[in-house]
Design a protein around this motif. Structure first.
Motif, PDB file in Angstrom:
ATOM      1  N   ALA A 276       0.826  -1.207   0.000  1.00 64.87           N
ATOM      2  CA  ALA A 276       0.000   0.000   0.000  1.00 64.87           C
ATOM      3  C   ALA A 276       0.858   1.254   0.000  1.00 64.87           C
ATOM      4  CB  ALA A 276      -0.924  -0.011   1.215  1.00 64.87           C
ATOM      5  N   VAL A 277       1.932   1.244   0.793  1.00 63.69           N
ATOM      6  CA  VAL A 277       2.813   2.408   0.847  1.00 63.69           C
ATOM      7  C   VAL A 277       3.519   2.609  -0.485  1.00 63.69           C
ATOM      8  CG1 VAL A 277       4.869   3.385   1.944  1.00 63.69           C
ATOM      9  CG2 VAL A 277       3.120   2.279   3.341  1.00 63.69           C
ATOM     10  N   ARG A 278       4.000   1.510  -1.066  1.00 57.52           N
ATOM     11  CA  ARG A 278       4.685   1.621  -2.364  1.00 57.52           C
ATOM     12  C   ARG A 278       3.746   2.193  -3.421  1.00 57.52           C
ATOM     13  NH1 ARG A 278       9.378  -1.414  -3.193  1.00 57.52           N
ATOM     14  NH2 ARG A 278       8.771  -1.852  -5.329  1.00 57.52           N
ATOM     15  N   GLN A 279       2.490   1.783  -3.381  1.00 55.65           N
ATOM     16  CA  GLN A 279       1.522   2.317  -4.338  1.00 55.65           C
ATOM     17  C   GLN A 279       1.259   3.790  -4.073  1.00 55.65           C
ATOM     18  OE1 GLN A 279      -2.289   0.348  -4.228  1.00 55.65           O
ATOM     19  NE2 GLN A 279      -2.933   1.192  -6.189  1.00 55.65           N
ATOM     20  N   ALA A 280       1.191   4.147  -2.785  1.00 56.85           N
ATOM     21  CA  ALA A 280       0.930   5.542  -2.446  1.00 56.85           C
ATOM     22  C   ALA A 280       2.071   6.445  -2.882  1.00 56.85           C
ATOM     23  CB  ALA A 280       0.707   5.671  -0.940  1.00 56.85           C
ATOM     24  N   VAL A 281       3.304   5.928  -2.820  1.00 54.79           N
ATOM     25  CA  VAL A 281       4.474   6.725  -3.193  1.00 54.79           C
ATOM     26  C   VAL A 281       4.375   7.180  -4.646  1.00 54.79           C
ATOM     27  CG1 VAL A 281       6.964   6.612  -3.612  1.00 54.79           C
ATOM     28  CG2 VAL A 281       6.012   5.750  -1.471  1.00 54.79           C
ATOM     29  N   ASP A 282       3.758   6.358  -5.473  1.00 53.80           N
ATOM     30  CA  ASP A 282       3.650   6.703  -6.895  1.00 53.80           C
ATOM     31  C   ASP A 282       2.686   7.860  -7.135  1.00 53.80           C
ATOM     32  OD1 ASP A 282       5.412   4.690  -7.533  1.00 53.80           O
ATOM     33  OD2 ASP A 282       3.818   3.202  -7.848  1.00 53.80           O
ATOM     34  N   HIS A 283       1.899   8.210  -6.124  1.00 50.14           N
ATOM     35  CA  HIS A 283       0.901   9.261  -6.312  1.00 50.14           C
ATOM     36  C   HIS A 283       1.041  10.360  -5.266  1.00 50.14           C
ATOM     37  CE1 HIS A 283      -0.791   5.518  -8.027  1.00 50.14           C
ATOM     38  NE2 HIS A 283      -1.238   6.315  -8.966  1.00 50.14           N
ATOM     39  N   LEU A 284       2.266  10.559  -4.804  1.00 47.37           N
ATOM     40  CA  LEU A 284       2.470  11.559  -3.762  1.00 47.37           C
ATOM     41  C   LEU A 284       2.265  12.965  -4.310  1.00 47.37           C
ATOM     42  CD1 LEU A 284       5.618  10.268  -1.855  1.00 47.37           C
ATOM     43  CD2 LEU A 284       3.247  10.221  -1.122  1.00 47.37           C
ATOM     44  N   VAL A 285       1.573  13.768  -3.545  1.00 42.55           N
ATOM     45  CA  VAL A 285       1.419  15.188  -3.862  1.00 42.55           C
ATOM     46  C   VAL A 285       1.634  15.955  -2.572  1.00 42.55           C
ATOM     47  CG1 VAL A 285      -0.171  14.811  -5.760  1.00 42.55           C
ATOM     48  CG2 VAL A 285      -1.071  15.087  -3.451  1.00 42.55           C
ATOM     49  N   PRO A 286       2.103  17.194  -2.666  1.00 41.53           N
ATOM     50  CA  PRO A 286       2.266  17.970  -1.432  1.00 41.53           C
ATOM     51  C   PRO A 286       0.935  18.110  -0.713  1.00 41.53           C
ATOM     52  CG  PRO A 286       3.371  19.030  -3.273  1.00 41.53           C
ATOM     53  CD  PRO A 286       2.535  17.939  -3.855  1.00 41.53           C
ATOM     54  N   GLU A 287       0.975  17.911   0.600  1.00 47.73           N
ATOM     55  CA  GLU A 287      -0.241  18.026   1.393  1.00 47.73           C
ATOM     56  C   GLU A 287       0.009  18.939   2.567  1.00 47.73           C
ATOM     57  OE1 GLU A 287      -2.302  14.470   2.431  1.00 47.73           O
ATOM     58  OE2 GLU A 287      -1.431  13.355   0.770  1.00 47.73           O
ATOM     59  N   GLY A 288      -0.885  19.854   2.798  1.00 50.23           N
ATOM     60  CA  GLY A 288      -0.770  20.714   3.963  1.00 50.23           C
ATOM     61  C   GLY A 288      -1.683  20.229   5.061  1.00 50.23           C
ATOM     62  N   HIS A 289      -1.446  20.711   6.248  1.00 48.38           N
ATOM     63  CA  HIS A 289      -2.283  20.382   7.386  1.00 48.38           C
ATOM     64  C   HIS A 289      -3.048  21.634   7.795  1.00 48.38           C
ATOM     65  CE1 HIS A 289      -0.845  16.314   8.519  1.00 48.38           C
ATOM     66  NE2 HIS A 289       0.170  16.701   7.795  1.00 48.38           N
TER      67      HIS A 289
ATOM     68  N   ALA B 245      -4.085  12.159   5.798  1.00 49.07           N
ATOM     69  CA  ALA B 245      -2.633  12.221   5.630  1.00 49.07           C
ATOM     70  C   ALA B 245      -1.921  11.722   6.877  1.00 49.07           C
ATOM     71  CB  ALA B 245      -2.201  13.649   5.306  1.00 49.07           C
ATOM     72  N   ASP B 246      -2.484  12.010   8.055  1.00 48.38           N
ATOM     73  CA  ASP B 246      -1.879  11.525   9.298  1.00 48.38           C
ATOM     74  C   ASP B 246      -1.930  10.004   9.369  1.00 48.38           C
ATOM     75  OD1 ASP B 246      -1.384  14.134  10.575  1.00 48.38           O
ATOM     76  OD2 ASP B 246      -3.559  14.280  10.609  1.00 48.38           O
ATOM     77  N   VAL B 247      -3.054   9.429   8.949  1.00 47.10           N
ATOM     78  CA  VAL B 247      -3.184   7.974   8.958  1.00 47.10           C
ATOM     79  C   VAL B 247      -2.137   7.356   8.036  1.00 47.10           C
ATOM     80  CG1 VAL B 247      -4.699   6.032   8.414  1.00 47.10           C
ATOM     81  CG2 VAL B 247      -5.626   8.054   9.547  1.00 47.10           C
ATOM     82  N   ARG B 248      -1.966   7.959   6.856  1.00 37.07           N
ATOM     83  CA  ARG B 248      -0.932   7.472   5.934  1.00 37.07           C
ATOM     84  C   ARG B 248       0.451   7.548   6.567  1.00 37.07           C
ATOM     85  NH1 ARG B 248       0.563  11.805   1.943  1.00 37.07           N
ATOM     86  NH2 ARG B 248       1.636  12.399   3.859  1.00 37.07           N
ATOM     87  N   ASP B 249       0.765   8.687   7.199  1.00 34.82           N
ATOM     88  CA  ASP B 249       2.074   8.851   7.825  1.00 34.82           C
ATOM     89  C   ASP B 249       2.263   7.863   8.966  1.00 34.82           C
ATOM     90  OD1 ASP B 249       2.420  10.922   6.066  1.00 34.82           O
ATOM     91  OD2 ASP B 249       2.082  12.517   7.538  1.00 34.82           O
ATOM     92  N   ALA B 250       1.188   7.602   9.717  1.00 30.34           N
ATOM     93  CA  ALA B 250       1.271   6.661  10.833  1.00 30.34           C
ATOM     94  C   ALA B 250       1.485   5.237  10.330  1.00 30.34           C
ATOM     95  CB  ALA B 250       0.001   6.739  11.682  1.00 30.34           C
ATOM     96  N   GLU B 251       0.799   4.873   9.255  1.00 30.95           N
ATOM     97  CA  GLU B 251       1.000   3.542   8.668  1.00 30.95           C
ATOM     98  C   GLU B 251       2.452   3.378   8.213  1.00 30.95           C
ATOM     99  OE1 GLU B 251      -0.872   0.972   8.432  1.00 30.95           O
ATOM    100  OE2 GLU B 251      -2.987   1.537   8.412  1.00 30.95           O
TER     101      GLU B 251
ATOM    102  N   GLN C 120       9.548  13.907   3.903  1.00 29.90           N
ATOM    103  CA  GLN C 120       9.704  13.888   2.449  1.00 29.90           C
ATOM    104  C   GLN C 120       8.407  13.465   1.777  1.00 29.90           C
ATOM    105  OE1 GLN C 120      13.094  11.365   1.753  1.00 29.90           O
ATOM    106  NE2 GLN C 120      14.521  13.063   1.833  1.00 29.90           N
ATOM    107  N   VAL C 121       7.742  12.468   2.362  1.00 31.66           N
ATOM    108  CA  VAL C 121       6.455  12.049   1.808  1.00 31.66           C
ATOM    109  C   VAL C 121       5.444  13.183   1.922  1.00 31.66           C
ATOM    110  CG1 VAL C 121       4.544  10.434   2.087  1.00 31.66           C
ATOM    111  CG2 VAL C 121       6.887   9.628   2.322  1.00 31.66           C
ATOM    112  N   ARG C 122       5.453  13.829   3.077  1.00 27.97           N
ATOM    113  CA  ARG C 122       4.458  14.877   3.344  1.00 27.97           C
ATOM    114  C   ARG C 122       4.604  16.043   2.388  1.00 27.97           C
ATOM    115  NH1 ARG C 122       5.574  15.964   8.767  1.00 27.97           N
ATOM    116  NH2 ARG C 122       4.302  14.162   9.340  1.00 27.97           N
ATOM    117  N   THR C 123       5.810  16.381   2.065  1.00 28.57           N
ATOM    118  CA  THR C 123       6.048  17.544   1.212  1.00 28.57           C
ATOM    119  C   THR C 123       6.332  17.171  -0.234  1.00 28.57           C
ATOM    120  OG1 THR C 123       8.423  17.549   1.718  1.00 28.57           O
ATOM    121  CG2 THR C 123       6.973  18.811   3.173  1.00 28.57           C
ATOM    122  N   ALA C 124       6.468  15.859  -0.494  1.00 28.45           N
ATOM    123  CA  ALA C 124       6.815  15.380  -1.841  1.00 28.45           C
ATOM    124  C   ALA C 124       8.068  16.072  -2.347  1.00 28.45           C
ATOM    125  CB  ALA C 124       5.642  15.585  -2.812  1.00 28.45           C
TER     126      ALA C 124
END
Length: 235
Positions: free
Chosen positions: A101-114, A165-171, A192-196
């Motif tokens: 799931a993480v590897r798949q998510a990495v392919d679609h990373l976009v900057p996310e703000g909180h 986004a927090d759930v993703r980061d926690a996973e 790095q994931v959070r900011t792409a």
């Protein structure tokens, strides 16, 4: 099976000390040895098989679970032993699914703000997130202190609120912690994931963890064979 073996014979096969072999027997990881009239321990091929099984289980499941499996076998409780084995395989399967799931998510990373605030009732509470991951709330707080998680606060209650986004980061943090990575390294990867802003270190971490999962799976195969051999040899 009736071949008489000394502690040194068992120890030599694995590069252990004779005291380590005695300790394993004392702790119940090996069946009790018979004694000569002069008090010396006498081991057999059954003990040798038990030691091979225990050490293989340690490599596959860790010392605590390996010990629990051997204790269950020696209590003639194979259901309990196999339940512990099943739990190890279930965790490996979950790790593989999370990694995918993480590897798949990495392919679609976009900057996310909180956002600074979320409406009441939106997102996950700290207890819900901890339950989802199978960790304690204290662990989630430790990740927050390390900068791995940056939850917002509910304006009405002041409680933490964890968004998607927090759930993703926690996973991701949970996955990397099981891979043995320190919190400081995980914080860098998650940022790095959070900011792409670049995923090189993330890619290396995931590749390393994938290799660890492969090695753990192979260790489980070896442990199953050793354990099965020992169970068949037991009187």
């Amino acid at each position: 099976m009736n071949t008489r073996l000394r502690p040194a014979d068992l120890a030599r096969e694995h590069g252990l000390s004779t005291q380590a072999v005695r300790n394993y027997e004392r702790d119940g990881f090996l069946p009790p040895a018979s004694r000569t009239e002069s008090g010396y321990r006498v081991y057999t091929e059954v003990h040798a098989a038990a030691l091979r099984a225990f050490l293989a289980l340690v490599r596959a499941y860790g010392h605590a679970t390996a010990g629990g499996i051997m204790h269950a076998v020696h209590d003639d409780d194979l259901d309990r032993a196999l339940t512990l084995v099943d739990r190890g395989h279930a965790l490996l399967s979950r790790d593989r699914e999370t990694l995918a799931a993480v590897r798949q998510a990495v392919d679609h990373l976009v900057p996310e703000g909180h956002p600074h605030d979320l409406p009441a009732g939106t997102g996950w509470s700290i207890g819900e997130l901890a339950h989802r991951l199978g960790v304690t709330a204290a662990t989630v707080r430790a990740w927050e202190r390390a900068g791995i998680l940056v939850p917002v606060r509910n304006r009405a209650t002041g409680y933490r609120v964890f968004g998607a986004a927090d759930v993703r980061d926690a996973e991701l943090a949970h996955l990397l912690r099981r891979g043995g990575y320190p919190l400081a390294h995980i914080a860098t990867v998650v940022e790095q994931v959070r900011t792409a802003g670049g995923t090189d270190s993330l890619a290396r971490a995931l590749a390393g963890w994938r290799e660890k999962l492969t090695q753990r799976g192979l260790a489980m195969l070896d442990a199953a064979a050793r354990l099965g051999e020992y169970v068949r040899l037991r009187p």
